[in-house]
Design an enzyme around this catalytic site. Structure first.
Site, PDB file in Angstrom:
ATOM      1  CE  LYS A 202      -3.681   2.270   2.550  1.00  0.00           C
ATOM      2  NZ  LYS A 202      -4.712   2.100   3.567  1.00  0.00           N
ATOM      3  CE  LYS A 254      -6.237   1.688  -0.439  1.00  0.00           C
ATOM      4  NZ  LYS A 254      -6.891   1.397   0.810  1.00  0.00           N
TER       5      LYS A 254
END
Ligand code: PBG
Length: 333
Positions: A202, A254
């Protein structure tokens, strides 16, 4: 001078592109509704769903409208739901995250009763929606995010969410050791079947901008001391390998579009299912450009989601999940 015997190609790549049927037959990537996960927001204390200005078409739900939209998504054929809660009261440690009466726990429990095993109910396991400073963990006296103290809060939150009925918790705070801590806590409580979706890779991204509006974020500053630096690629492999070793059942990369190299790397080296999250800013850019008539909205959506799948993500979290599941099921797109 032009040759009297002009060159004609022997190999003609265009043959297989001539008709929609040919193109369909040879397409190497397909998107199915079941591959898609719909992220949803539920806000405490509102009586009508509230539009999110920077995410046209996405709302902060009431508990009732959340249930209705969840049923609609499942009927359309989406593979799962990822729920984010927005409490009315925030404090230093994010108490509402672990309170059974907190908005996220209540909403998950209601969805679990409503939907049973008809879908995969996931809940975001992070403190940023619940803390008054907006960080993903608790702060030390110096104001830094305290990794290990945060793990203790995640453990309790995992148990709350499992008790509420989440099939899977989305561990998204990027604290070191968070997957092992959550796995241990769940197992110790007998929640051995509650799965962990780990946000392994992330990145600290500007593309989360609209999400901050979606969750009424209190954050000042950024999350660069715990989320990854967009400049780094191999670090993502180390992050996801650690998560898998700690017990992640699924890993999430992400954002998606700017990080397709990472998606491809992770998919090639990891044996658990790989998901990618097409985040709020990716959604907002396409909606905004389309609203201005600058881009063909439906094609842009289909192209980006297909690209994320092509890069290697088996599962895509996208705010367009319901709409896409519907068109894909009816044979469109
Ligand atoms: C943190 C979290 C964020 C998103 C999902 N989980 C925000 C952040 O890390 O700053 C962003 C999702 C999106 O932008 O769509 N719990």
């Amino acid at each position: 001078m032009v040759s009297s015997d002009p060159y004609t190609p022997v190999i003609r790549m265009r043959r297989l592109r001539r008709t929609p049927a040919l193109r369909r037959l040879v397409a190497q990537t397909r998107v199915h509704g079941a591959d898609l996960v719909l992220p949803m927001f539920v806000k405490e204390g509102i009586t009508e769903p509230r539009p999110i200005r920077s995410m046209p078409g996405v709302v902060q739900h009431t508990r009732d409208s959340l249930r209705a939209a969840a049923v609609e998504a499942v009927q359309a054929g989406v593979g799962g739901l990822m729920i984010f809660g927005i409490p009315s009261h925030r404090d230093q440690v994010g108490s509402q995250a672990t309170d059974p009466a907190g908005i996220l726990n209540v909403a998950v429990s209601e969805l679990s009763s409503e939907l049973g095993d008809s879908t995969v109910l996931m809940a975001d396991l992070c403190l940023d929606e619940f803390t008054d400073h907006g960080h993903c963990g608790v702060l030390s006296d110096s104001g830094a995010v305290d990794n290990d103290a945060t793990l203790r809060r995640y453990e309790r939150m995992a148990i709350s969410l499992a008790t509420a009925g989440a099939d899977m918790v989305g561990v998204s705070g990027m604290m070191d050791g968070q997957v092992a801590a959550v796995r241990d806590a769940l197992d110790a409580c007998g929640d051995v079947d509650t799965a962990i979706a780990a946000y392994g890779a992330k990145y600290a991204s500007a593309f989360y901008g609209p999400f901050r509006e979606a969750v009424d974020s209190a954050l000042v500053g950024d999350r660069r001391t715990y989320q990854q630096d967009p400049a780094n690629r191999t670090e993502a492999l180390r992050e996801v390998s650690l998560d898998v070793a700690e017990g992640a059942d699924l890993v999430i990369v992400k954002p998606a579009i700017g990080y397709l190299d990472v998606v491809a790397d992770v998919a090639a080296s990891i044996e658990v299912p790989v998901a990618a999250y097409q985040v709020s800013g990716e959604y907002a850019m396409i909606e905004a450009a389309a609203a201005n008539g600058w881009i063909d909205r439906d094609r842009a959506i289909a192209e980006t989601v297909t690209s994320i799948r092509r890069a290697g993500a088996q599962i895509v979290l996208t705010y367009w999940a319901t709409e896409l599941a519907r068109t894909l099921t009816s044979g469109g797109a």
